[in-house]
Design an enzyme around this catalytic site. Structure first.
Site, PDB file in Angstrom:
ATOM      1  N   HIS A 131      10.989  -1.583   1.301  1.00 31.44           N
ATOM      2  CA  HIS A 131      10.328  -1.746   2.485  1.00 31.44           C
ATOM      3  C   HIS A 131      10.493  -2.768   3.416  1.00 31.44           C
ATOM      4  CE1 HIS A 131       7.041   0.772   0.825  1.00 31.44           C
ATOM      5  NE2 HIS A 131       7.461   0.611  -0.191  1.00 31.44           N
TER       6      HIS A 131
ATOM      7  N   ASP B 133      11.236  -7.249  10.855  1.00 28.91           N
ATOM      8  CA  ASP B 133      10.272  -6.438   9.928  1.00 28.91           C
ATOM      9  C   ASP B 133      10.889  -5.193   9.564  1.00 28.91           C
ATOM     10  OD1 ASP B 133       7.727  -6.017   8.760  1.00 28.91           O
ATOM     11  OD2 ASP B 133       6.568  -6.596  10.792  1.00 28.91           O
TER      12      ASP B 133
HETATM   13  C1  GDG Z   1       5.833  -4.423   4.252  1.00 22.82           C
HETATM   14  C2  GDG Z   1       6.864  -4.722   5.335  1.00 22.82           C
HETATM   15  C3  GDG Z   1       6.404  -2.512   6.271  1.00 22.82           C
HETATM   16  C4  GDG Z   1      -3.255  -6.756   8.074  1.00 22.82           C
HETATM   17  N1  GDG Z   1      -4.436  -7.845   8.245  1.00 22.82           N
HETATM   18  C5  GDG Z   1      -5.335  -7.211   7.589  1.00 22.82           C
HETATM   19  C6  GDG Z   1      -5.037  -5.958   6.974  1.00 22.82           C
HETATM   20  N2  GDG Z   1      -3.606  -5.906   7.436  1.00 22.82           N
HETATM   21  C7  GDG Z   1      -3.016  -4.684   7.039  1.00 22.82           C
HETATM   22  C8  GDG Z   1      -2.371  -4.061   8.211  1.00 22.82           C
HETATM   23  C9  GDG Z   1      -1.212  -3.095   8.015  1.00 22.82           C
HETATM   24  C10 GDG Z   1      -0.786  -4.016   6.686  1.00 22.82           C
HETATM   25  O1  GDG Z   1      -1.706  -4.949   6.674  1.00 22.82           O
HETATM   26  C11 GDG Z   1       0.303  -4.750   7.153  1.00 22.82           C
HETATM   27  O2  GDG Z   1       1.475  -3.802   7.249  1.00 22.82           O
HETATM   28  P1  GDG Z   1       2.880  -4.281   7.936  1.00 22.82           P
HETATM   29  O3  GDG Z   1       3.745  -3.126   7.820  1.00 22.82           O
HETATM   30  O4  GDG Z   1       2.504  -4.858   9.229  1.00 22.82           O
HETATM   31  O5  GDG Z   1       3.439  -5.410   7.112  1.00 22.82           O
HETATM   32  P2  GDG Z   1       3.736  -5.959   5.514  1.00 22.82           P
HETATM   33  O6  GDG Z   1       2.532  -6.275   5.030  1.00 22.82           O
HETATM   34  O7  GDG Z   1       4.780  -7.060   5.733  1.00 22.82           O
HETATM   35  O8  GDG Z   1       4.561  -4.764   4.739  1.00 22.82           O
HETATM   36  C12 GDG Z   1       6.536  -3.946   6.627  1.00 22.82           C
HETATM   37  C13 GDG Z   1       5.395  -2.302   5.001  1.00 22.82           C
HETATM   38  O9  GDG Z   1       5.726  -2.939   4.039  1.00 22.82           O
HETATM   39  C14 GDG Z   1       5.435  -0.858   4.745  1.00 22.82           C
HETATM   40  O10 GDG Z   1       6.438  -0.119   4.471  1.00 22.82           O
HETATM   41  O11 GDG Z   1       6.203  -1.756   7.242  1.00 22.82           O
HETATM   42  O12 GDG Z   1       7.787  -4.214   7.497  1.00 22.82           O
HETATM   43  O13 GDG Z   1       7.113  -6.086   5.650  1.00 22.82           O
HETATM   44  O14 GDG Z   1      -1.781  -1.756   7.452  1.00 22.82           O
HETATM   45  O15 GDG Z   1      -3.521  -3.416   8.964  1.00 22.82           O
HETATM   46  N3  GDG Z   1      -5.881  -5.197   6.286  1.00 22.82           N
HETATM   47  C15 GDG Z   1      -7.224  -5.506   5.963  1.00 22.82           C
HETATM   48  N4  GDG Z   1      -7.516  -6.872   6.567  1.00 22.82           N
HETATM   49  C16 GDG Z   1      -6.876  -7.586   7.293  1.00 22.82           C
HETATM   50  O16 GDG Z   1      -7.152  -8.640   7.756  1.00 22.82           O
HETATM   51  N5  GDG Z   1      -7.885  -4.632   5.471  1.00 22.82           N
END
Ligand code: GDG
Length: 466
Positions: free
Chosen positions: A157, A365
């Site tokens: 990921h 990322d």
């Molecule tokens: C890893 C990789 C890759 C955020 N704040 C809250 C909340 N979130 C949710 C967002 C989004 C998720 O968390 C974050 O996803 P990302 O993709 O931006 O980043 P990582 O957590 O680092 O994920 C990344 C991912 O895996 C999938 O393969 O894209 O590159 O690092 O969905 O909305 N959710 C809630 N409350 C919050 O305050 N419920």
């Protein structure tokens, strides 16, 4: 259809409407498994005095979860240690934060072995096994040692770093060799896949036996790029929910005569938050006439609090947000609202929808799902503008965003100005292309592409016998 066994470090399926899991992986896996009569295996998130391998089975929202507890020492060495103090910073190019400690490596091996031994009895001959992320790279190796012959795939990921960065890891070759026990290894983007290929060809004396196929260490595996997406259907449903609407109205009311600029990230040093704050500060300094017309909201729920680097970044952000508010706030206006609270997913959807600008500027990322969620939440007749880091995996699919170098506060400041002044016709044109991609390349498309590749012909040409 074969049964699908998904394995990830944490198992935390949503517990129903508006669950509060933070992190892209959990959301994606829950969505991916929903249509399979599969199993999700991993750590419960709890610790036990002595590891027993006792399985706890649970059915949550249509997903069967099988979880185990780990020892506190496992947490220290495997999770906080090798996974989050060694591999995470290194794969995000933060060699300055990368800790190399033999004990961590031992913990990592031990837990992967424990996962394999506990999972082994649950595996049936036709099952497809899909392992996720950097915590579990050697899992296939351990399963093979126990005689598992099933198809096993791995999806990373996070980024796969450039050769010069990756080779700073002691024991790098052991890690890559273990990956050759998978049948298929998937990356988020072609760039990461190429970086992996380059390592195999130049460092491991491997060869590209056919397109999408690599041979090394006496074995052959398939490699591919599978960009992950959001659960677009579910997101659209959520946008119409009462909680989302209420939050949307609340934010609209809080920003009358102002444009809302929003950022949503786990509080992590890879997300470029200090540089983002500095970019916004620069925007305020450069554009006195626009100052009172904006409000920046940064939601950043804390994560991995027991790792020191995460405490440091938190301190820096507290100081920066205080400085910006101290310098520019007025009796009736604060330029930045910085919130460490965790919001419900439906509330987040409402917030995105009320924003004129989405600021998504990670330094590195794997993909970044927030960029996709922001786009999915925009009103088609008057959409906001996405400002996106060129170093997010998502940039490869989202060229219609305003792409910026996240290390440059000047570029961020200029992009904010441009986004706020962009004509509606241009906003609609850019957003339509982005939205089309977010809908088409969603989490279901991602899952199907990976599972089909895993179930399809293997690298040596044989087809799956079932
Ligand atoms: C890893 C990789 C890759 C955020 N704040 C809250 C909340 N979130 C949710 C967002 C989004 C998720 O968390 C974050 O996803 P990302 O993709 O931006 O980043 P990582 O957590 O680092 O994920 C990344 C991912 O895996 C999938 O393969 O894209 O590159 O690092 O969905 O909305 N959710 C809630 N409350 C919050 O305050 N419920």
């Amino acid at each position: 259809m074969s049964r699908l066994i998904v394995v990830s470090n944490r198992v935390n399926p949503p517990s129903g409407e508006g669950e509060e899991t933070v992190g892209g992986l959990a959301m994606a896996l829950a969505a991916a498994l929903r249509e399979y009569s599969g199993l999700w295996f991993g750590w419960s998130g709890k610790t036990t005095k002595k590891f027993t391998g006792a399985l706890q089975m649970e059915k949550i929202d249509g997903v069967t979860a099988a979880v185990i507890d780990l020892e506190a020492q496992d947490l220290d060495e495997y999770y906080n240690g090798y996974a989050n103090k060694t591999l995470w910073p290194l794969f995000h190019y933060r060699t300055d934060l990368t800790a190399y400690d033999r004990i961590y490596g031992e913990g990592y091996s031990r837990v992967n072995k424990r996962f394999a031994e506990t999972l082994r009895p649950l595996i049936e001959p036709d099952d497809l096994i899909w392992v996720h992320d950097y915590h579990l790279i050697p899992l296939a190796r351990e399963l093979r040692a126990l005689g598992v012959k099933n198809r096993i795939g791995f999806f990373l990921h996070i980024p796969w770093p450039a050769h010069q960065v990756f080779t700073t890891l002691p024991g790098h070759s052991r890690l890559v060799e273990a990956m050759f026990d998978y049948d298929l290894v998937g990356f988020q983007t072609a760039e990461y896949r190429h970086a992996f290929e380059e390592y195999v060809l130049s460092e491991a004396g491997g060869a590209q036996s056919a397109p999408g196929q690599l041979s090394a260490y006496g074995r052959t595996l398939k490699v591919g790029a599978f960009p992950i997406g959001i659960d677009a259907k579910d997101f659209a449903r959520m946008l119409k929910s009462p909680k989302a609407r209420r939050m949307h109205d609340l934010m609209t009311a809080a920003t009358v005569f102002r444009s809302l600029i929003v950022g949503v990230d786990r509080l992590d040093y890879s997300k470029g938050l200090p540089e983002r704050f500095e970019g916004y500060e620069r925007f305020l300094a450069d554009n006195p006439d626009m100052r009172r017309e904006v409000l920046m909201l940064q939601i950043a729920p804390v994560s991995r609090e027991s790792v020191e680097a995460y405490q440091d970044i938190r301190g820096r952000l507290d100081a920066l947000s205080g400085r910006i508010n101290g310098e520019y706030a007025d009796v009736d206006w604060n330029p930045i609202r910085y919130v460490n609270k965790n919001y419900r997913r439906d509330e987040l959807a409402g917030i995105y929808g009320a924003a004129r600008v989405g600021l998504v500027t990670p330094l590195r990322d794997g993909m970044n799902l927030v960029a996709k969620e922001f786009v999915a939440a925009q009103p088609p007749e008057d959409p906001g503008v996405l400002i996106l880091s060129r170093f997010a995996g998502a940039a490869g699919q989202m060229g219609q965003a305003l792409l910026v170098n996240p290390n440059s506060p000047e570029e961020i400041a200029d992009a904010i100005k441009r986004a706020l002044s962009m004509e509606k016709a241009e906003r609609i044109r850019r957003w339509s292309a982005l939205f089309e991609n977010v809908q088409r390349e969603d989490v279901t498309a991602w899952r199907d592409a990976f599972v089909n590749a895993l179930a399809g012909p293997v690298a040596n040409g044989a087809a799956l016998a079932s």
